[in-house]
Motif scaffolding. Structure first.
Motif, PDB file in Angstrom:
ATOM      1  N   UNK A  22      96.694   2.107  97.982  1.00  0.00           N
ATOM      2  CA  UNK A  22      96.959   2.988  96.840  1.00  0.00           C
ATOM      3  C   UNK A  22      98.426   2.812  96.469  1.00  0.00           C
ATOM      4  N   UNK A  23      98.667   2.359  95.262  1.00  0.00           N
ATOM      5  CA  UNK A  23     100.028   2.209  94.764  1.00  0.00           C
ATOM      6  C   UNK A  23     100.351   3.388  93.862  1.00  0.00           C
ATOM      7  N   UNK A  24     101.352   4.170  94.254  1.00  0.00           N
ATOM      8  CA  UNK A  24     101.711   5.384  93.526  1.00  0.00           C
ATOM      9  C   UNK A  24     103.102   5.229  92.908  1.00  0.00           C
ATOM     10  N   UNK A  25     103.208   5.506  91.626  1.00  0.00           N
ATOM     11  CA  UNK A  25     104.482   5.382  90.940  1.00  0.00           C
ATOM     12  C   UNK A  25     104.595   6.441  89.865  1.00  0.00           C
ATOM     13  N   UNK A  26     105.797   6.611  89.361  1.00  0.00           N
ATOM     14  CA  UNK A  26     106.037   7.564  88.294  1.00  0.00           C
ATOM     15  C   UNK A  26     106.592   8.899  88.740  1.00  0.00           C
ATOM     16  N   UNK A  27     106.639   9.123  90.037  1.00  0.00           N
ATOM     17  CA  UNK A  27     107.268  10.306  90.632  1.00  0.00           C
ATOM     18  C   UNK A  27     107.934   9.851  91.920  1.00  0.00           C
ATOM     19  N   UNK A  28     108.689  10.781  92.504  1.00  0.00           N
ATOM     20  CA  UNK A  28     109.306  10.469  93.795  1.00  0.00           C
ATOM     21  C   UNK A  28     108.275  10.727  94.883  1.00  0.00           C
ATOM     22  N   UNK A  29     107.278   9.859  94.931  1.00  0.00           N
ATOM     23  CA  UNK A  29     106.180  10.060  95.866  1.00  0.00           C
ATOM     24  C   UNK A  29     106.597   9.885  97.308  1.00  0.00           C
ATOM     25  N   UNK A  30     107.784   9.364  97.537  1.00  0.00           N
ATOM     26  CA  UNK A  30     108.268   9.262  98.911  1.00  0.00           C
ATOM     27  C   UNK A  30     108.434  10.634  99.549  1.00  0.00           C
ATOM     28  N   UNK A  31     108.502  11.687  98.735  1.00  0.00           N
ATOM     29  CA  UNK A  31     108.645  13.042  99.254  1.00  0.00           C
ATOM     30  C   UNK A  31     107.327  13.821  99.230  1.00  0.00           C
ATOM     31  N   UNK A  32     106.241  13.155  98.887  1.00  0.00           N
ATOM     32  CA  UNK A  32     104.933  13.796  98.827  1.00  0.00           C
ATOM     33  C   UNK A  32     104.107  13.443 100.053  1.00  0.00           C
ATOM     34  N   UNK A  33     103.219  14.344 100.419  1.00  0.00           N
ATOM     35  CA  UNK A  33     102.133  13.999 101.328  1.00  0.00           C
ATOM     36  C   UNK A  33     101.079  13.251 100.521  1.00  0.00           C
ATOM     37  N   UNK A  34     100.646  12.130 101.058  1.00  0.00           N
ATOM     38  CA  UNK A  34      99.634  11.310 100.391  1.00  0.00           C
ATOM     39  C   UNK A  34      98.331  11.407 101.168  1.00  0.00           C
ATOM     40  N   UNK A  35      97.252  11.589 100.445  1.00  0.00           N
ATOM     41  CA  UNK A  35      95.972  11.761 101.114  1.00  0.00           C
ATOM     42  C   UNK A  35      94.889  10.863 100.557  1.00  0.00           C
ATOM     43  N   UNK A  36      93.854  10.702 101.363  1.00  0.00           N
ATOM     44  CA  UNK A  36      92.639  10.026 100.938  1.00  0.00           C
ATOM     45  C   UNK A  36      91.485  11.022 101.044  1.00  0.00           C
ATOM     46  N   UNK A  37      90.695  11.052 100.006  1.00  0.00           N
ATOM     47  CA  UNK A  37      89.465  11.823  99.978  1.00  0.00           C
ATOM     48  C   UNK A  37      88.333  10.855  99.651  1.00  0.00           C
ATOM     49  N   UNK A  38      87.114  11.298  99.898  1.00  0.00           N
ATOM     50  CA  UNK A  38      85.967  10.480  99.508  1.00  0.00           C
ATOM     51  C   UNK A  38      84.861  11.380  98.986  1.00  0.00           C
ATOM     52  N   UNK A  39      84.042  10.789  98.142  1.00  0.00           N
ATOM     53  CA  UNK A  39      82.918  11.521  97.586  1.00  0.00           C
ATOM     54  C   UNK A  39      81.704  10.614  97.564  1.00  0.00           C
ATOM     55  N   UNK A  40      80.711  11.020  98.319  1.00  0.00           N
ATOM     56  CA  UNK A  40      79.444  10.296  98.359  1.00  0.00           C
ATOM     57  C   UNK A  40      78.522  10.850  97.276  1.00  0.00           C
ATOM     58  N   UNK A  41      77.534  10.065  96.844  1.00  0.00           N
ATOM     59  CA  UNK A  41      76.611  10.540  95.811  1.00  0.00           C
ATOM     60  C   UNK A  41      75.955  11.858  96.194  1.00  0.00           C
ATOM     61  N   UNK A  42      76.024  12.822  95.299  1.00  0.00           N
ATOM     62  CA  UNK A  42      75.382  14.100  95.534  1.00  0.00           C
ATOM     63  C   UNK A  42      76.114  15.030  96.480  1.00  0.00           C
ATOM     64  N   UNK A  43      77.304  14.632  96.904  1.00  0.00           N
ATOM     65  CA  UNK A  43      78.071  15.456  97.847  1.00  0.00           C
ATOM     66  C   UNK A  43      79.423  15.831  97.247  1.00  0.00           C
ATOM     67  N   UNK A  44      80.033  16.833  97.847  1.00  0.00           N
ATOM     68  CA  UNK A  44      81.354  17.250  97.404  1.00  0.00           C
ATOM     69  C   UNK A  44      82.420  16.275  97.916  1.00  0.00           C
ATOM     70  N   UNK A  45      83.531  16.265  97.209  1.00  0.00           N
ATOM     71  CA  UNK A  45      84.645  15.446  97.663  1.00  0.00           C
ATOM     72  C   UNK A  45      85.177  16.026  98.972  1.00  0.00           C
TER      73      UNK A  45
END
Length: 123
Positions: A22-45
């Motif tokens: 994941x390439x993140x730009x446009x903010x000072x993302x170095x100071x953010x917590x970065x997360x991964x989520x997933x969503x399967x068909x028919x399920x919540x993220x």
């Protein structure tokens, strides 16, 4: 312009490995917590993993031991990786990268999101 762009998904077989990026730009993302989520068909993220700005990592119980999150805080673009080993059919989902200044497990705390990358695991 804020951009979070995921890559690395695809169609794989059970037992294979993948590395999502994941390439993140446009903010000072170095100071953010970065997360991964997933969503399967028919399920919540659902929360998968997160890495704080200082490098602390957190995982959902269902992925501990198989998933590894890491980050590279370059000057203008933060890249977040999700290494997935021993893939299972139940890992099939769209995987989303996101950024937050809040609590890492709280879906609603994430302000910035990518478009997602599809991971499909065949048995």
């Amino acid at each position: 312009q804020v951009q979070l762009v995921e890559s690395g998904g695809g169609l794989v077989q059970a037992g294979d490995s993948l590395r999502l990026s994941c390439a993140a730009s446009g903010r000072t993302f170095s100071r953010y917590t970065m997360g991964w989520f997933r969503q399967a068909p028919g399920k919540e993220r659902e929360f998968v993993a997160a890495v704080s700005w200082s490098g602390g990592s957190y995982y959902a119980d269902s992925v501990k031991g198989r998933f590894t999150i890491s980050r590279d805080n370059a000057k203008n673009t933060v890249t977040v990786y999700l290494q997935i080993n021993s893939l299972k059919p139940e890992d099939t989902a769209v995987y989303y990268c996101a950024a937050t200044n809040g609590y890492y497990r709280d879906y609603e705390a994430y302000r910035y999101w990518g478009q997602g990358t599809q991971v499909t695991v065949s048995s």
